[in-house]
Design a protein around this motif. Structure first.
Motif, PDB file in Angstrom:
ATOM      1  N   UNK B  12       0.879  -1.169   0.000  1.00 43.40           N
ATOM      2  CA  UNK B  12       0.000   0.000   0.000  1.00 43.40           C
ATOM      3  C   UNK B  12       0.912   1.214   0.000  1.00 43.40           C
ATOM      4  N   UNK B  13       0.728   2.118  -0.959  1.00 43.01           N
ATOM      5  CA  UNK B  13       1.579   3.295  -1.023  1.00 43.01           C
ATOM      6  C   UNK B  13       0.734   4.530  -0.780  1.00 43.01           C
ATOM      7  N   UNK B  14       0.859   5.074   0.424  1.00 46.79           N
ATOM      8  CA  UNK B  14       0.221   6.337   0.780  1.00 46.79           C
ATOM      9  C   UNK B  14      -1.273   6.361   0.439  1.00 46.79           C
ATOM     10  N   UNK B  37      -3.234   8.382   4.608  1.00 46.37           N
ATOM     11  CA  UNK B  37      -1.918   8.074   4.071  1.00 46.37           C
ATOM     12  C   UNK B  37      -1.310   6.857   4.727  1.00 46.37           C
ATOM     13  N   UNK B  38      -1.774   5.677   4.327  1.00 44.08           N
ATOM     14  CA  UNK B  38      -1.273   4.438   4.913  1.00 44.08           C
ATOM     15  C   UNK B  38      -0.324   3.770   3.932  1.00 44.08           C
ATOM     16  N   UNK B  39       0.879   3.477   4.380  1.00 43.67           N
ATOM     17  CA  UNK B  39       1.828   2.729   3.568  1.00 43.67           C
ATOM     18  C   UNK B  39       2.193   1.459   4.318  1.00 43.67           C
ATOM     19  N   UNK B  40       2.017   0.330   3.663  1.00 47.66           N
ATOM     20  CA  UNK B  40       2.324  -0.954   4.302  1.00 47.66           C
ATOM     21  C   UNK B  40       2.916  -1.874   3.259  1.00 47.66           C
ATOM     22  N   UNK B  41       3.772  -2.782   3.704  1.00 46.02           N
ATOM     23  CA  UNK B  41       4.277  -3.811   2.797  1.00 46.02           C
ATOM     24  C   UNK B  41       4.110  -5.146   3.492  1.00 46.02           C
ATOM     25  N   UNK B  42       3.559  -6.093   2.769  1.00 46.50           N
ATOM     26  CA  UNK B  42       3.423  -7.436   3.326  1.00 46.50           C
ATOM     27  C   UNK B  42       4.165  -8.405   2.412  1.00 46.50           C
TER      28      UNK B  42
END
Lengths: 299, 325, 329
Positions: B12-14, B37-42
């Motif tokens: 998820x980029x921003x 503004x959520x940034x996550x990497x799974x």
């Protein structure tokens, strides 16, 4: 596998929905009675040519105003007597069932299609669609049904087709209201969200996920509106703006009998009772179906 | 497991999601930033536990990932490729949901077989025979007996229903499963079975989970990474072991303190979270958490917190900013 | 404490007539409670824990049949009370806090009206006194700016605040017994801790007896003095909180405790314990141990009457096996 552990000792605990429904239907006397009476009337309507024994249109001015079988001077040829033109009253009654049933059926079908489409669209999509549909429902509710129907029939001329169409175009409001609110209730349930997340098309979600869960409400409205349409047709015919003579309609029969009401009350009693029984049966059916399909709504 | 060299399976980029909320008949609608503004990497085979109080945006995040809501801005990437809202069907093949309430997540008018086969039918995969085969394999996989196939949801217990929901989610061989509070509606004894099942399935099928829960003990048990959300933002993210051993953000600390472990020698803890959860329409200035923070400083009331990245995660907090005084 | 128990429940049974037969929802449970004590009733759905609390308050639906050999609340036989006498007791000497604060507060009245009514109904006080008491209690349950809150409606408050208002309302008449049915289940964990702490503090301060109905073992361990574990309408084990958590005897209690992940005890990712099977149907005649269909140590004898075993003065469990301390079931 270790994970089957929960299910080892289990059986399907409850009967299937179909089995529950079957049990409830036969436990509901009003519903069973309604179905039985309606089935008999439908059968009579379908088999009218075989049962009647007379042509409902054939006039016999010699045998006018014969009384029905329970009165003195009755003619065994005409079990329910004859009317002022000497037409067999039984035959007219049986053929009249066809008119009433087809009016009820087709008017409910047309209004059901219109109302359901509008209600489901309003409930599912919401927003502007909902605003427009709600406005149309309000417009429709502001119109007096009988007066509008009278005016339209007076302009276009009375016939079975015109009456069916007019009633069909006037009675959709309840379908729209009921469908809109029931779709609203179901729309945000998680199984609808699940279907969306799975990637189902909108058409599929409406037809296969939402409709099966709201259709029970639809069935109830169908029966109510059928009864409504049948009574309206009788009223219109009675006022001379419905089905036109010599078609054998129950409303028309009452209308034609009203001049002799004081001397020969059976002339209006017989179609009147027929109308009463038909509407009662349909209402019992609707009531019963509501109880059976949604028992949790009962008090 | 979070190997930085391979690209994340879900990124998820921003991502932001803003709703317009009407408060009165005549007042203009005001923006509600559900996701700010959520940034996550799974990464593959990771279990990202997403925790936070109700109203923090975790459910909105799940909806965005499932394509039920369109993000206002930002990108969702699967295997490094951006997924646009138009490609909902494609997204659906790779990301599948398991919802909280197994009573409302299964259509009561459909047989179990139809429910599990629905994703295959919707995507026109295989013929009737191959679908029936897939459904049977799924039943075995989630530990349900074949005889429930022709049954209906009302004939099953809560735990069995949740197994059906899991089977439906897995029938398309997705890479990512979004578990939104999958056990909170279940009894304690059934909850452990479902958690065990989810753990086994991840091992067997190499699944990646986004595991949303308010039960921190469950998250600690299952998750490999944890993201803590507060008012639409991820305020701390770290490997699970690290986060539970040493929470850095004061909010994470308060959350962990409020976990009630079954120890009769302890009393109910004091979380020091004085004020209640803020109104998301009018978030506090500066750091959104400052009115409830036990370690609040002056700067927190005026300036949004810095994004402090560490080797394994990040924390958004003034307390952990590089010393600049 | 050697004072007389304030609440004594003996052999309480609740039957629910259903289309398929009689559902024996609660089958002969006993417990007693003294002032200043907290009793937790733990169980899963269908264990009869919520019905038990409703029965104590006289709030069971009419069609349910409730019988007890004794239902004694500080010398009053609750079974003999007229509906009017029960109404006078409820809210005055015994009060209840429900799970969902939104539905238990009337949305049409302000917080102040509802708080004051609780007192005005039962006590001969003036409106001004009731108002003062309402403000005092709102302050006590940790609501800031209590005076300005009086004019607010329930929908203007957050879930945590509403539950605080519910607690304040229950405490208006200084009840001797307070029954809380899953008071924190609908709340966030952070709010849950605050509410429980508040309840525990107030209970100690006012020297009330409290019954807390919950399925959350974490809550039970932290707040209970005594624990009653219910399964399928029966008390399978009861005792002091310490005994139940550190030295559980009944296979069901042991199973439950193995089901929950405990940070520090269960290794992350490792399999949790589980209890196979489902709760048996309680319709019709129920014999023997209801847990035997899911029990690892069940045998044929479990279908005959089950003895109550007492390993200590404050510990009892219902099992045909004499289960030794600490041994795994």
């Amino acid at each position: 596998m270790a994970r089957t552990i929960e299910t080892v000792a289990e059986e399907l605990r409850a009967p299937s929905p179909a089995a529950i429904l079957r049990k409830r239907v036969f436990g509901h006397y009003g519903l069973v009675f309604g179905i039985a009476v309606l089935a008999v009337i439908v059968l009579i309507a379908l088999l009218a040519p075989l049962l009647a024994g007379h042509d409902p249109y054939a006039q016999d001015l010699v045998a006018r105003m014969k009384p029905p079988f329970w009165m003195e001077g009755s003619d065994p040829e005409h079990l329910l007597g004859t009317d002022h033109l000497g037409r067999d009253y039984l035959a007219r009654l049986l053929y009249g069932a066809r008119i009433s049933l087809s009016i009820g059926l087709f008017a409910a079908l047309i209004s059901g299609l219109i109302g359901t489409a509008m209600g489901v669209a309003a409930g599912y999509f919401g927003g502007r669609v909902d605003l427009v549909v709600t406005f149309l429902i309000n417009v429709r509710l502001a119109m007096p049904v009988v007066l509008v129907a009278l005016a339209v029939v007076a302009i276009l001329g009375g016939s079975l087709q015109v009456v069916v169409c007019v009633l069909g175009l006037l009675l959709w409001d309840r379908f729209a209201v009921v469908m809109r609110s029931s779709v609203l209730q179901v729309r945000d349930l998680e199984y609808v969200n699940a279907a969306k997340a799975i990637g189902c098309s909108t058409r599929r979600i409406i037809l296969l996920e939402i409709m099966p869960n709201v259709v029970n409400n639809l069935i109830v409205v169908v029966t109510l509106e059928m009864a409504h349409a049948i009574l309206l047709e009788a009223a219109l015919s009675f006022l001379g703006l419905g089905v036109q003579p010599p078609t054998p309609s129950w409303g028309l029969m009452i209308s034609e009998g009203k001049q002799m009401m004081l001397f020969e009350p059976w002339l209006i009693a017989i179609p009147g009772v027929a109308l009463f029984v038909l509407v009662l049966a349909i209402n019992l059916l609707g009531d019963g179906l509501r109880d059976v399909t949604a028992p949790e709504n009962r008090g | 497991m979070s190997d930085k060299t391979t690209p994340p399976v879900l990124e998820l980029a921003n991502v932001t999601k803003t709703y317009q909320v009407k408060q009165g008949l005549f007042s203009a609608p005001r923006p509600l930033h559900a996701l700010g503004g959520v940034s996550l990497r799974i990464h593959k085979k990771d279990v990202l536990g997403l925790v936070g109080e109700s109203g923090c945006g975790k459910s909105t995040l799940a909806k965005v990932l499932l394509g039920l809501e369109v993000p206002t801005s930002g990108k969702v990437l699967v295997d490094g490729k951006e997924i646009t809202p138009r490609e909902r069907k494609l997204q659906a093949r790779r990301i599948q949901p398991i919802f909280q309430d197994p009573y409302s997540s299964l259509n009561p008018r459909k047989s179990i077989e139809d429910i599990i086969a629905l994703p295959l039918v919707a995507h026109r995969i295989g013929d009737a025979a191959s679908r029936a085969g897939s459904v049977r394999r799924m039943l075995d996989l989630v530990g349900l007996p074949q005889r429930v196939l022709k049954g209906y949801p009302n004939q099953l217990s809560g735990g069995q229903r949740q197994r059906v929901a899991i089977a439906r989610a897995l029938v398309m061989n997705p890479e990512i499963v979004i578990c939104d509070e999958p056990t909170s509606a279940l009894d304690v004894s059934v909850q452990s079975q479902i958690l065990n099942l989810l753990g086994d399935l991840r091992e067997e099928l190499g699944l990646t989970y986004l595991f949303i829960s308010h039960n921190l003990a469950v998250v600690e048990h299952l998750a490999t990474r944890v993201a803590v959300m507060y008012l639409g933002r991820v305020v701390e993210e770290a490997p699970a072991a690290e986060l539970f051993a040493g929470p850095r953000h004061p909010y994470t600390q308060a959350l962990l303190e409020s976990v009630l472990t079954p120890d009769p020698n302890l009393s109910v803890p004091d979380t020091h979270l004085g004020a209640s959860y803020p109104n998301p329409i009018a978030p506090p200035p500066g750091c959104h958490f400052h009115p409830r923070c036990a370690q609040v400083r002056d700067i927190c009331k005026t300036t949004p917190p810095p994004h402090v990245a560490g080797p394994q995660g990040h924390v958004d907090c003034h307390l952990h900013a590089a010393p600049a005084r | 404490m050697t004072t007389e128990p304030i609440l004594k429940v003996e052999n309480l049974t609740i039957d629910v007539p259903m289309a398929q037969g009689t559902l024996h929802a609660v089958r002969g449970i006993d417990f007693e409670l003294r002032r200043g004590e907290t009793l937790c009733i733990v169980g899963e759905s269908g264990s009869g824990k919520s019905l038990t609390s409703l029965a104590l308050m006289g709030l069971l639906p009419k069609k349910m049949r409730c019988k007890a050999a004794g239902l004694d609340f500080s010398g009053i036989d609750l079974q003999r009370q007229t509906p009017k006498a029960m109404r006078a007791l409820r809210g005055d000497r015994m009060a209840m806090i429900f799970q969902e604060p939104m539905t238990s507060l009337n949305p049409a009245y302000t917080i102040g009206d509802q708080l004051m009514e609780a007192l005005l109904l039962h006590r001969p006080v003036s409106k001004a006194e009731a108002r003062a008491r309402a403000i005092e209690l709102l302050g006590k349950v940790g609501i800031t700016a209590a005076e300005s809150r009086l004019g607010q409606y329930p929908h203007q408050l957050s879930g945590g605040l509403r539950q605080r208002v519910m607690i304040a309302m229950a405490l208006m008449c200084e009840p001797e017994l307070i029954i809380a049915d899953e008071p924190t289940t609908a709340l966030d964990v952070t709010i849950q801790a605050q509410i429980l702490r508040l309840l525990a503090d107030l209970q100690r301060e006012m020297n009330m007896a409290m019954i807390l109905v919950t399925h959350d073992l974490g809550v039970v361990a932290r707040i209970a003095d005594k624990v009653v574990v219910m399964y399928a309408g029966e008390v399978v084990e009861n005792g002091s909180a310490r005994e139940i958590f550190e030295n559980p005897r009944h296979p069901y209690t042991r199973g439950l405790l193995r089901c929950i992940p405990v940070p520090g005890k269960t290794k992350p990712g490792e399999h949790l314990g589980s209890i196979p099977g489902i709760v048996p149907s309680l319709i019709g005649k129920v014999e023997g141990c209801a847990f035997r269909s899911r029990c690892e140590v069940a045998e044929d004898a479990c279908s005959s009457p089950v003895p109550v075993r007492r390993p200590g003065t404050d510990h009892a469990y219902r099992c045909i096996h004499d289960i030794p301390e600490g041994a795994s079931a």
